[in-house]
Enzyme design. Sequence first.
Site, PDB file in Angstrom:
ATOM      1  N   SER A 186      44.701  41.503  34.018  1.00 16.72           N
ATOM      2  CA  SER A 186      45.487  41.436  35.144  1.00 16.72           C
ATOM      3  C   SER A 186      44.655  41.277  36.615  1.00 16.72           C
ATOM      4  CB  SER A 186      46.654  42.759  35.534  1.00 16.72           C
ATOM      5  OG  SER A 186      47.544  42.309  36.167  1.00 16.72           O
ATOM      6  N   LYS A 191      52.126  36.798  37.887  1.00 14.22           N
ATOM      7  CA  LYS A 191      50.769  36.031  37.498  1.00 14.22           C
ATOM      8  C   LYS A 191      51.461  34.870  36.446  1.00 14.22           C
ATOM      9  CE  LYS A 191      47.324  39.498  38.361  1.00 14.22           C
ATOM     10  NZ  LYS A 191      48.008  40.770  39.001  1.00 14.22           N
ATOM     11  N   SER A 246      52.949  42.634  38.904  1.00 16.03           N
ATOM     12  CA  SER A 246      51.932  41.535  38.217  1.00 16.03           C
ATOM     13  C   SER A 246      52.540  40.627  37.196  1.00 16.03           C
ATOM     14  CB  SER A 246      50.897  42.311  37.601  1.00 16.03           C
ATOM     15  OG  SER A 246      49.752  42.615  38.300  1.00 16.03           O
TER      16      SER A 246
END
Length: 402
Positions: free
Chosen positions: A170, A115, A112
């Site tokens: 997230s 991102k 993640s």
Amino acid sequence: MTTIRVTSVALGAVLALPAVAIAPPARAAAAPQVPCPAVKPPTPAPPTSPPPPVEPARRAVGGEALATAGLAIPSGVPKAPAVTATSWLVADLKTGEVLGGCGPHEHRTPASVQKLLLAATLMPRLDPTQEVEVARSDLRDLDPESSLMGVRAGGRYAVEDLWLGLLLCSGNDAANVLARLGGGSAGRQGGVDAMNEEARRLRAYQTHAATPSGLDGPGQYTSAYDLALIARATFAREDFRRYVATQVARIPARSGTPAFEITHDNTLLGHYPGTLGGKTGFTDLARQTYVGVAERDGRRLAVTLLGAETAPLGSLGEAAALLNWGFALPRGASVGHLVAPEEKKYDQPVVPVKGEREEETAETTSLLLPVGLGLGGVFVLTVALVVIPWRRRTTRSKSDRR
């Protein structure tokens, strides 16, 4: 959703490690490869295929001392802490100096923390007040057990709400919506393509996105050095810093969509002094990943780490230990520098957005010459003093939980 909880006792142990008086390091020539200080996790990581090799010409981006799969630290400074992360980097975002790293250009799977590249790419292009309707296709390929903001198909949300959902919890669903919106007529894939264009503009040459969220995809890689370049781009923005420092956000009701709250539950905010924000990640393939920034005494340090394990410290405990090490180094100690990005070139009109601001991101070339690799042996972190509890679902699949 899995939550990382950092106890005050655990972080207090990290923060209480004794300060060391450090003399300014002498400049030195590059040394043979030095192994990275490492601590063996209680449970070995599952076997994975080896990552692709790094092009030789790309290994020295930022300085010759960074062209190593091993340790790169200034000579004459204390040893770096031993961690489970297979690669990491500490850099000063204000001066561009790289204070040290382990395998800084090695390919690793991002999870993640990918991102942040989505944010660096699309925050300059999207109007935060614009409302967007969530399509069923945005949610179709998401594991319901993965990290989600909780948007509904047919619901309408402001772009700013989606950024909060992306960074606080997230949200893989928020990532898909934002990528589709930013991708224009090419949809989500257009957003991913724009991410890869932005990576090249930032000169993050080991980074390739296959998904906007960081969920595992074919050929998706990044490096600790690249993540520092991406962190410098995002944390230079006032709006990004405001979003990532938000503890609790209320998403208002719109067009029949009920209001709800989201909570920032997975960074060092409120636990590590000076933390501006950060982003965690996890997939079975990537293991634990983290990008975080803390500011102290006029220094703004970024720590990036990839391939960490849950025990003994977890990614947050390892990040805190590396930040402690970085803040203890004298000013000017470095092994390289963060390269400057190319001039911005967008293939679509840029929506003026309040908050975009270049913040001391240019390098001072005369001060950023690479120095020699550290010649010290392995330093063992006092892991008995620090435990970062980590609650994990036993049914975890290869979907990203953060």
